[in-house]
Design a protein around this motif. Structure first.
Motif, short mmCIF file in Angstrom:
data_model
loop_
_atom_site.label_atom_id
_atom_site.label_comp_id
_atom_site.label_asym_id
_atom_site.label_seq_id
_atom_site.Cartn_x
_atom_site.Cartn_y
_atom_site.Cartn_z
N GLU A 1 72.22 29.80 38.58
CA GLU A 1 71.09 30.83 39.35
C GLU A 1 71.36 30.40 40.61
O GLU A 1 70.80 29.24 41.22
N LEU A 2 71.02 31.62 41.22
CA LEU A 2 70.78 31.66 42.85
C LEU A 2 69.37 32.15 43.51
O LEU A 2 69.35 33.11 43.15
N PRO A 3 68.44 31.31 43.77
CA PRO A 3 66.96 32.18 44.27
C PRO A 3 67.46 33.19 44.79
O PRO A 3 68.00 33.00 45.94
N TYR A 4 66.82 33.65 44.94
CA TYR A 4 65.83 34.35 45.63
C TYR A 4 64.95 34.27 46.17
O TYR A 4 63.57 34.47 44.99
N PRO A 5 63.89 35.17 47.57
CA PRO A 5 62.40 35.36 47.84
C PRO A 5 61.96 36.74 46.64
O PRO A 5 62.59 37.15 46.13
N GLN A 6 60.13 36.03 46.30
CA GLN A 6 59.69 36.98 45.54
C GLN A 6 58.45 37.05 46.34
O GLN A 6 58.16 35.94 46.76
N MET A 7 57.97 38.73 45.62
CA MET A 7 56.40 38.77 46.29
C MET A 7 55.39 38.98 45.21
O MET A 7 55.67 39.53 44.53
N GLU A 8 54.49 38.74 45.43
CA GLU A 8 53.31 38.40 43.87
C GLU A 8 51.72 38.93 44.79
O GLU A 8 51.64 39.40 46.40
N VAL A 9 51.31 40.14 44.43
CA VAL A 9 50.18 41.28 44.65
C VAL A 9 48.95 40.44 43.61
O VAL A 9 48.78 40.60 42.85
N ARG A 10 48.29 39.48 44.55
CA ARG A 10 47.05 39.58 43.52
C ARG A 10 45.37 40.55 44.20
O ARG A 10 45.67 40.01 45.36
N MET A 11 45.39 41.13 42.46
CA MET A 11 44.04 41.63 43.19
C MET A 11 42.85 41.39 42.49
O MET A 11 42.62 40.06 41.90
N GLU B 1 29.70 44.17 47.97
CA GLU B 1 30.14 45.66 47.64
C GLU B 1 30.73 45.56 46.78
O GLU B 1 31.55 44.81 46.35
N ASN B 2 30.45 46.10 46.04
CA ASN B 2 30.71 46.62 44.69
C ASN B 2 32.61 47.76 44.30
O ASN B 2 32.42 48.49 43.92
N ALA B 3 33.49 46.93 45.27
CA ALA B 3 34.71 47.32 45.62
C ALA B 3 35.79 46.24 44.69
O ALA B 3 35.50 44.70 45.82
N PRO B 4 36.38 46.53 44.77
CA PRO B 4 37.83 45.28 43.89
C PRO B 4 38.09 45.29 45.74
O PRO B 4 38.76 46.19 47.00
N HIS B 5 38.65 43.91 45.57
CA HIS B 5 39.59 43.18 47.45
C HIS B 5 41.21 43.11 46.71
O HIS B 5 40.99 42.64 45.98
N PHE B 6 41.95 43.37 47.73
CA PHE B 6 43.26 42.83 46.99
C PHE B 6 43.92 41.97 48.75
O PHE B 6 44.13 42.49 49.73
#
Length: 449
Positions: A418-428, A436-441
């Motif tokens: 395997e050749l590694p490569y950067p990955q991006m994670e988005v958590r909600m 406040e009753n609103a989601p944060h990202f």
């Protein structure tokens, strides 16, 4: 303002008197007829030159296997077909008229034919001068000289030029002396360059003399001959060189400061030729320029890159700067490739696969076995370096690196590395109920395998 010398007026008056006598002689009936004949011959040569020149060009293109000097001679004839045709027709008419009438009846036509023949000969001879500007100057001067000579105006013209003079004490400098000095110097320089070119061709045929030594001998010989040519030319023109000692010394100091870079490049060129650190055919890198030495000049070195660009590198930069000579002592060059592999892969297998992949490239030397080592443990991969040898750097460096990289890619794909490569994670993320009753990202970057 100092008035002109009486000698100038006397010489100018003598020249004007001779011109008037010549023009008056042209008004005689039998000379007017010759002038009309000359004009007719010129018109015939002018209108016949184009079709004859076109035919000659077509004929030369069909000459297969001709040597260069024959083709060049044909081109010179084609370029001067008008004056050659005029001279030929004029001489034919002179020969016919001298058989039918008195020679004096064709004297003017013979004069025009002689001038045209001299002009054509000068055009051929001056082709040995390679410098275009110098060739034109010499050609025009020779044409003027030949015309004055045949018209018998040379003596009065020399007297006029000699009367135009400046005196510095006992030293007298006339326009005629300056012209003689220039003519003799140019002739001597041309002769010196021709002789130097002849010696250079002879040296090139001698395989026992190294190329860099041949260049050194040629440059030294050319410099010595040109210097001697200038001194001989100036001395032959009547200049007393001992009277210019102070002047030449001051001029030398001024030129030394003004031409400091030029002199530095000239001396650097001789140093390069003497120590043989760089020679024609070597592969070098200087700054961002990679290529091979095409020619070592007196002032610069010609470096040709693989994309066909020719860089003229000053010799001073090669002596004072850092230069990588890929073929100084031998043609063996070691290249380094850097790559990374996943932590999940066995390093022993990765190095073995990389070495075998590099050996599949034809230009990689098998007798100098490639090696592969771990250079560090990175944030997302194990870092490796692959070192291999080639023996033909003139064929290029980037292309062989690309071939080895491609072989490693294919080998890793085949063996599951395997050749590694950067990955991006988005958590909600959800906020607390009191807020406040609103989601944060939240967006984070994770360097995973």
């Amino acid at each position: 303002m100092k008035p002109l010398s009486p000698d100038v007026f006397d010489a100018a008056q003598a020249l004007w008197l001779q011109i008037r006598m010549f023009a008056k002689g042209m008004l005689l009936p039998w000379r007017l007829n010759q002038l009309l004949a000359i004009a007719a011959l010129f018109l015939i040569a002018h209108f016949a030159a184009k079709p004859i020149g076109h035919w000659l060009t077509t004929w030369l293109r069909k000459r297969q296997g001709w040597t260069k000097w024959k083709l060049r001679l044909g081109i010179l004839i084609q370029q001067r077909v008008r004056v050659i045709l005029f001279a030929l027709l004029a001489w034919i008419l002179v020969a016919v008229m001298r058989e039918l009438t008195w020679p004096s009846r064709s004297q003017l036509i013979a004069l025009a034919a002689s001038i045209a023949t001299a002009w054509a000969a000068i055009g051929f001879v001056t082709r040995i001068i390679r410098t275009r500007l110098l060739r034109r100057l010499v050609r025009w001067f020779a044409w003027i000289f030949a015309t004055l000579y045949f018209l018998d105006f040379l003596t009065v013209a020399e007297n006029l030029l000699d009367s135009l003079a400046l005196s510095f004490g006992e030293f007298r400098l006339s326009a005629l002396t300056v012209i003689k000095a220039v003519v003799v110097t140019v002739v001597m320089i041309v002769a010196a360059r021709l002789f130097s070119r002849f010696v250079t061709r002879k040296l090139a045929k001698n395989s026992d003399i190294a190329p860099e030594v041949q260049i050194l001998i040629s440059k030294v010989l050319q410099g010595v001959l040109i210097t001697l040519a200038i001194l001989i030319g100036v001395k032959a023109a009547g200049f007393d060189l001992t009277g210019f000692t102070v002047f030449t010394g001051a001029l030398g100091v001024g030129l030394g400061f003004g031409l400091q870079k030029v002199i530095s490049n000239l001396m650097s060129g001789f140093i390069i030729l003497m120590d043989k650190s760089i020679k024609p055919g070597d592969v070098i890198s200087i700054g961002d320029t990679f290529g091979w030495i095409e020619e070592l000049g007196a002032r610069y070195t010609s470096v040709v890159t693989r994309d066909g660009r020719e860089y003229l590198v000053p010799n001073e930069d090669l002596v004072t700067g850092q230069v990588v000579n890929w073929s100084h002592t031998n043609d063996f060059v070691r290249l380094d490739l850097f790559f990374g592999a996943s932590y999940r892969d066995d390093p022993h297998e990765v190095t073995k696969i990389a070495i075998n992949a590099s050996l599949s490239v034809k230009r990689v030397l098998a007798q100098r076995t490639p090696v592969c080592w771990i250079t560090g443990f990175g944030e997302r991969s194990v870092e490796y370096i692959l070192r291999f040898w080639i023996s033909d750097p003139t064929a290029g460096i980037t292309n062989v690196k690309g071939q080895v990289y491609m072989a490693i890619w294919d080998a890793f794909k085949k063996n599951g590395v395997e050749l590694p490569y950067p990955q991006m994670e988005v958590r909600m993320l959800r906020a607390n109920r009191d807020e406040e009753n609103a989601p944060h990202f939240q967006m984070t970057t994770s360097l995973k395998d």
